[in-house]
Design a protein around this motif. Structure first.
Motif, PDB file in Angstrom:
ATOM      1  N   GLU A  11      70.270 -92.376  25.782  1.00  0.00           N
ATOM      2  CA  GLU A  11      70.575 -92.637  27.187  1.00  0.00           C
ATOM      3  C   GLU A  11      69.415 -92.234  28.087  1.00  0.00           C
ATOM      4  O   GLU A  11      69.076 -92.930  29.036  1.00  0.00           O
ATOM      5  N   GLN A  12      68.773 -91.093  27.800  1.00  0.00           N
ATOM      6  CA  GLN A  12      67.644 -90.633  28.611  1.00  0.00           C
ATOM      7  C   GLN A  12      66.435 -91.564  28.458  1.00  0.00           C
ATOM      8  O   GLN A  12      65.759 -91.867  29.440  1.00  0.00           O
ATOM      9  N   ILE A  13      66.167 -91.995  27.232  1.00  0.00           N
ATOM     10  CA  ILE A  13      65.052 -92.922  26.997  1.00  0.00           C
ATOM     11  C   ILE A  13      65.295 -94.219  27.755  1.00  0.00           C
ATOM     12  O   ILE A  13      64.421 -94.713  28.470  1.00  0.00           O
TER      13      ILE A  13
ATOM     14  N   CYS B  70      75.154-101.019  31.970  1.00  0.00           N
ATOM     15  CA  CYS B  70      76.344-100.637  31.205  1.00  0.00           C
ATOM     16  C   CYS B  70      76.059 -99.553  30.169  1.00  0.00           C
ATOM     17  O   CYS B  70      76.934 -98.767  29.845  1.00  0.00           O
ATOM     18  N   PHE B  71      74.853 -99.508  29.603  1.00  0.00           N
ATOM     19  CA  PHE B  71      74.574 -98.597  28.496  1.00  0.00           C
ATOM     20  C   PHE B  71      74.809 -97.130  28.858  1.00  0.00           C
ATOM     21  O   PHE B  71      75.504 -96.423  28.126  1.00  0.00           O
TER      22      PHE B  71
ATOM     23  N   ASP C 237      79.599 -98.273  27.877  1.00  0.00           N
ATOM     24  CA  ASP C 237      80.299 -99.525  27.596  1.00  0.00           C
ATOM     25  C   ASP C 237      79.892-100.025  26.214  1.00  0.00           C
ATOM     26  O   ASP C 237      78.782 -99.804  25.756  1.00  0.00           O
ATOM     27  N   ASN C 238      80.801-100.729  25.554  1.00  0.00           N
ATOM     28  CA  ASN C 238      80.515-101.258  24.224  1.00  0.00           C
ATOM     29  C   ASN C 238      79.680-102.528  24.257  1.00  0.00           C
ATOM     30  O   ASN C 238      79.077-102.898  23.264  1.00  0.00           O
ATOM     31  N   ASN C 239      79.662-103.245  25.363  1.00  0.00           N
ATOM     32  CA  ASN C 239      78.927-104.490  25.490  1.00  0.00           C
ATOM     33  C   ASN C 239      77.761-104.277  26.445  1.00  0.00           C
ATOM     34  O   ASN C 239      77.940-104.302  27.654  1.00  0.00           O
TER      35      ASN C 239
END
Length: 98
Positions: free
Chosen positions: A7-9, A85-86, A90-92
């Motif tokens: 997530e940070q990257i 979304c990431f 979220d899954n998508n």
């Protein structure tokens, strides 16, 4: 030494300040990984692609990493929606990995 989370990257590569708010975009020649079904035709779940930007036409072109073969282009606004979304889990979504 602290290892960054995915997530940070992703956030470091995609989020850029513009005035008092942030916009999302993928840097040219970035690697992205597709999660779920982000409603982008021909981009399969779990696959990694190299993104090349066409700033004039506002299109991201997705290429196969090893061969460089162009797969498909999508308008920036539809791709940028998937980027946001990431970090929310979220899954998508589309994750920038490098």
């Amino acid at each position: 030494m602290n290892t960054q989370t995915p997530e940070q990257i992703h956030t470091e590569l995609c989020r850029k300040p513009e005035g008092n708010y942030f916009t999302w975009s993928i840097p040219d020649n970035s690697k992205v990984k597709i999660h779920g079904f982000p409603m982008l035709k021909k981009l399969e779940d779990g696959k990694t692609f190299i993104v090349k930007r066409d700033e004039a036409n506002k299109i991201y072109w997705f290429h196969v990493p090893r061969t460089g073969k162009k797969v498909i282009g999508h308008f920036m606004d539809s791709v940028d929606h998937g980027l946001a979304c990431f970090p929310r889990g979220d899954n998508n979504c589309i994750q920038v990995v490098g």
